[in-house]
Design a protein around this motif. Structure first.
Motif, mmCIF file in Angstrom:
data_model
loop_
_atom_site.group_PDB
_atom_site.id
_atom_site.type_symbol
_atom_site.label_atom_id
_atom_site.label_comp_id
_atom_site.label_asym_id
_atom_site.label_seq_id
_atom_site.Cartn_x
_atom_site.Cartn_y
_atom_site.Cartn_z
ATOM 1 N N THR A 88 32.160 30.345 30.159
ATOM 2 C CA THR A 88 31.411 29.138 30.456
ATOM 3 C C THR A 88 31.750 28.043 29.464
ATOM 4 O O THR A 88 32.430 28.284 28.464
ATOM 5 N N GLY A 89 31.271 26.871 29.758
ATOM 6 C CA GLY A 89 31.484 25.705 28.916
ATOM 7 C C GLY A 89 31.310 24.479 29.775
ATOM 8 O O GLY A 89 31.167 24.581 30.996
ATOM 9 N N PRO A 90 31.313 23.313 29.170
ATOM 10 C CA PRO A 90 31.095 22.099 29.949
ATOM 11 C C PRO A 90 32.217 21.828 30.949
ATOM 12 O O PRO A 90 33.341 22.310 30.775
ATOM 13 N N SER A 91 31.893 21.056 31.960
ATOM 14 C CA SER A 91 32.871 20.635 32.950
ATOM 15 C C SER A 91 34.023 19.918 32.252
ATOM 16 O O SER A 91 33.798 19.073 31.386
ATOM 17 N N GLY A 92 35.270 20.300 32.577
ATOM 18 C CA GLY A 92 36.434 19.655 31.996
ATOM 19 C C GLY A 92 36.999 20.340 30.772
ATOM 20 O O GLY A 92 38.015 19.914 30.232
ATOM 21 N N VAL A 93 36.365 21.442 30.330
ATOM 22 C CA VAL A 93 36.806 22.106 29.106
ATOM 23 C C VAL A 93 38.056 22.969 29.328
ATOM 24 O O VAL A 93 38.703 23.371 28.379
ATOM 25 N N GLY A 94 38.388 23.245 30.599
ATOM 26 C CA GLY A 94 39.587 24.030 30.891
ATOM 27 C C GLY A 94 39.315 25.439 31.384
ATOM 28 O O GLY A 94 40.217 26.271 31.384
ATOM 29 N N LYS A 95 38.097 25.713 31.826
ATOM 30 C CA LYS A 95 37.758 27.071 32.283
ATOM 31 C C LYS A 95 38.678 27.539 33.406
ATOM 32 O O LYS A 95 39.173 28.655 33.384
ATOM 33 N N GLY A 96 38.906 26.674 34.386
ATOM 34 C CA GLY A 96 39.739 27.047 35.530
ATOM 35 C C GLY A 96 41.158 27.384 35.118
ATOM 36 O O GLY A 96 41.718 28.396 35.558
ATOM 37 N N THR A 97 41.743 26.573 34.266
ATOM 38 C CA THR A 97 43.104 26.817 33.779
ATOM 39 C C THR A 97 43.166 28.136 33.007
ATOM 40 O O THR A 97 44.095 28.932 33.176
ATOM 41 N N ILE A 98 42.165 28.377 32.180
ATOM 42 C CA ILE A 98 42.112 29.613 31.390
ATOM 43 C C ILE A 98 42.028 30.827 32.311
ATOM 44 O O ILE A 98 42.767 31.805 32.147
ATOM 45 N N GLY A 101 36.451 30.606 50.088
ATOM 46 C CA GLY A 101 36.685 32.043 49.969
ATOM 47 C C GLY A 101 37.713 32.407 48.915
ATOM 48 O O GLY A 101 37.871 33.578 48.582
ATOM 49 N N LYS A 102 38.430 31.429 48.396
ATOM 50 C CA LYS A 102 39.400 31.686 47.332
ATOM 51 C C LYS A 102 38.942 31.014 46.038
ATOM 52 O O LYS A 102 38.887 31.645 44.995
ATOM 53 N N ASP A 103 38.624 29.720 46.117
ATOM 54 C CA ASP A 103 38.169 28.980 44.939
ATOM 55 C C ASP A 103 36.651 29.062 44.808
ATOM 56 O O ASP A 103 36.122 29.261 43.723
ATOM 57 N N TYR A 104 35.961 28.847 45.898
ATOM 58 C CA TYR A 104 34.503 28.918 45.992
ATOM 59 C C TYR A 104 34.150 29.322 47.412
ATOM 60 O O TYR A 104 34.969 29.199 48.326
ATOM 61 N N TYR A 105 32.900 29.740 47.580
ATOM 62 C CA TYR A 105 32.306 29.801 48.908
ATOM 63 C C TYR A 105 31.552 28.485 49.047
ATOM 64 O O TYR A 105 30.551 28.266 48.358
ATOM 65 N N PHE A 106 32.050 27.591 49.885
ATOM 66 C CA PHE A 106 31.414 26.284 50.074
ATOM 67 C C PHE A 106 30.361 26.417 51.161
ATOM 68 O O PHE A 106 30.691 26.755 52.304
ATOM 69 N N VAL A 107 29.108 26.200 50.792
ATOM 70 C CA VAL A 107 28.001 26.348 51.741
ATOM 71 C C VAL A 107 27.102 25.107 51.670
ATOM 72 O O VAL A 107 27.134 24.360 50.696
ATOM 73 N N ASN A 108 26.276 24.938 52.688
ATOM 74 C CA ASN A 108 25.331 23.818 52.655
ATOM 75 C C ASN A 108 24.059 24.244 51.921
ATOM 76 O O ASN A 108 23.870 25.421 51.585
ATOM 77 N N ASN A 109 23.187 23.281 51.665
ATOM 78 C CA ASN A 109 21.944 23.554 50.920
ATOM 79 C C ASN A 109 21.086 24.616 51.603
ATOM 80 O O ASN A 109 20.525 25.484 50.933
ATOM 81 N N GLU A 110 20.987 24.550 52.916
ATOM 82 C CA GLU A 110 20.140 25.509 53.646
ATOM 83 C C GLU A 110 20.641 26.938 53.455
ATOM 84 O O GLU A 110 19.858 27.858 53.201
ATOM 85 N N LYS A 111 21.941 27.144 53.576
ATOM 86 C CA LYS A 111 22.529 28.481 53.407
ATOM 87 C C LYS A 111 22.313 28.965 51.970
ATOM 88 O O LYS A 111 21.973 30.123 51.734
ATOM 89 N N PHE A 112 22.525 28.079 50.998
ATOM 90 C CA PHE A 112 22.362 28.474 49.603
ATOM 91 C C PHE A 112 20.919 28.885 49.332
ATOM 92 O O PHE A 112 20.669 29.920 48.697
ATOM 93 N N GLU A 113 19.976 28.112 49.822
ATOM 94 C CA GLU A 113 18.559 28.425 49.610
ATOM 95 C C GLU A 113 18.173 29.731 50.295
ATOM 96 O O GLU A 113 17.347 30.488 49.789
ATOM 97 N N GLU A 114 18.817 30.035 51.426
ATOM 98 C CA GLU A 114 18.601 31.325 52.087
ATOM 99 C C GLU A 114 19.129 32.470 51.211
ATOM 100 O O GLU A 114 18.490 33.517 51.083
#
Length: 183
Positions: free
Chosen positions: A9-19, A48-61
């Motif tokens: 973890t760390g702040p956005s832009g710190v390089g987590k994805g690259t690491i 499904g590879k980078d993220y599961y992109f869902v809407n607010n309703e699905k996430f709250e479910e």
């Protein structure tokens, strides 16, 4: 070898994805947990590879049905870790990498008491701002919001098991390898 959960973890832009991508290239047996989010995909990101992109309703479910190990709101969007295969992979001896926002990383200890939580620091706030601007993915308002949040997140970095400054990718990877594979 017994499995374990390693949170980066760390702040956005710190390089987590690259690491994370660099670690996966070196160690293809690592299992990367894919987070769910309500934010829109960035250019080139795949559901499904980078993220599961869902809407607010699905996430709250998913929250209501206890399908998430942790979740948080960050910069106006939900982010969370679906249970999916994580518990199964750990029981089979895999090291599971989880790249999540700071709020989620703080709460994951409630779900996994034996988690190894690693906080990635930027060399400086100026460098962090340069990285965020260099991505050219966010509006000026979003960058300011991320920088404000980064200052709050940096203040809690010492609550984590290990802290690494990402000023040089190769050195950062060497430090992470020692921590992940010896702990």
């Amino acid at each position: 070898m017994s499995g374990k959960l390693v949170v980066l973890t760390g702040p956005s832009g710190v390089g987590k994805g690259t690491i994370v991508h660099s670690l996966l290239n070196r160690y293809p047996d690592l299992y990367l947990s894919i987070s769910a989010t309500t934010r829109s995909p960035r250019a080139g990101e795949i559901h499904g590879k980078d993220y599961y992109f869902v809407n607010n309703e699905k996430f709250e479910e998913m929250i209501r049905q206890n399908q998430l190990l942790e979740w948080a709101q960050y910069a106006g969007n939900y982010y969370g870790t679906p249970r999916l295969n994580i518990e199964d992979k750990i029981s089979k001896g895999f090291i599971v990498l989880l790249e999540i926002e700071v709020a989620g990383a703080k709460t994951i200890k409630k779900t996994f008491s034996n988690v190894l939580r690693i906080f990635i620091l930027p060399p400086s706030l100026t460098e962090l701002e340069n990285r965020l601007r260099g991505r050219a993915t966010d509006s000026e308002q979003a960058i300011k919001k991320r920088l404000k949040l980064a200052k709050e997140e940096l203040a809690v970095s010492q609550e984590f098991d290990k802290v690494i400054i990402n000023s040089n990718l190769e050195k950062t990877l060497e430090q992470l390898e020692l921590i992940i594979f010896s702990a």
